[in-house]
Design an enzyme around this catalytic site. Sequence first.
Site, PDB file in Angstrom:
ATOM      1  N   ILE A  33      48.330  51.578  92.350  1.00  0.00           N
ATOM      2  CA  ILE A  33      48.669  50.701  93.478  1.00  0.00           C
ATOM      3  C   ILE A  33      48.504  49.219  93.130  1.00  0.00           C
ATOM      4  CG2 ILE A  33      48.195  52.442  95.243  1.00  0.00           C
ATOM      5  CD1 ILE A  33      45.530  50.937  95.775  1.00  0.00           C
ATOM      6  N   HIS A 109      40.217  59.548  84.725  1.00  0.00           N
ATOM      7  CA  HIS A 109      41.652  59.318  84.828  1.00  0.00           C
ATOM      8  C   HIS A 109      42.110  58.529  83.611  1.00  0.00           C
ATOM      9  CE1 HIS A 109      39.769  55.828  86.749  1.00  0.00           C
ATOM     10  NE2 HIS A 109      40.859  55.125  86.474  1.00  0.00           N
TER      11      HIS A 109
END
Length: 123
Positions: A33, A109
């Site tokens: 984002i 991640h």
Amino acid sequence: MSHENCIFCKIAAGQIPGKRVFEDDQLIVIHDINPAAKLHLLVIPKRHIETLADCLPENPADQALLGRMLALAPNLAREQGHGYADGAGGFRVVINTGPDGGQEVYHLHMHVLAGPRPWKRMG
């Protein structure tokens, strides 16, 4: 951070939206984002693992998961128009680990970045 409050666990469970690029039984891939490059994807295991340091070399499940994450990166980059072929193009993969490694979300991640020198914005 507790597992119940983990933003990536909530995204994986569909409780929080994310612009998904890929999903299978082990991983989800979403657009970051706050992208640091023209292409900035996050490859996120569905299983909650806080950091890369929590993966054990003697654990076959951890080995398979990390291998799957890395093996997926070239396909993701290529599908998004940033593959590497014939000496042109390319991408970068990054796993930040711990506070000194720049980790902000404590759920393992991997970043897949591509575009004109995406690492210039990465600390």
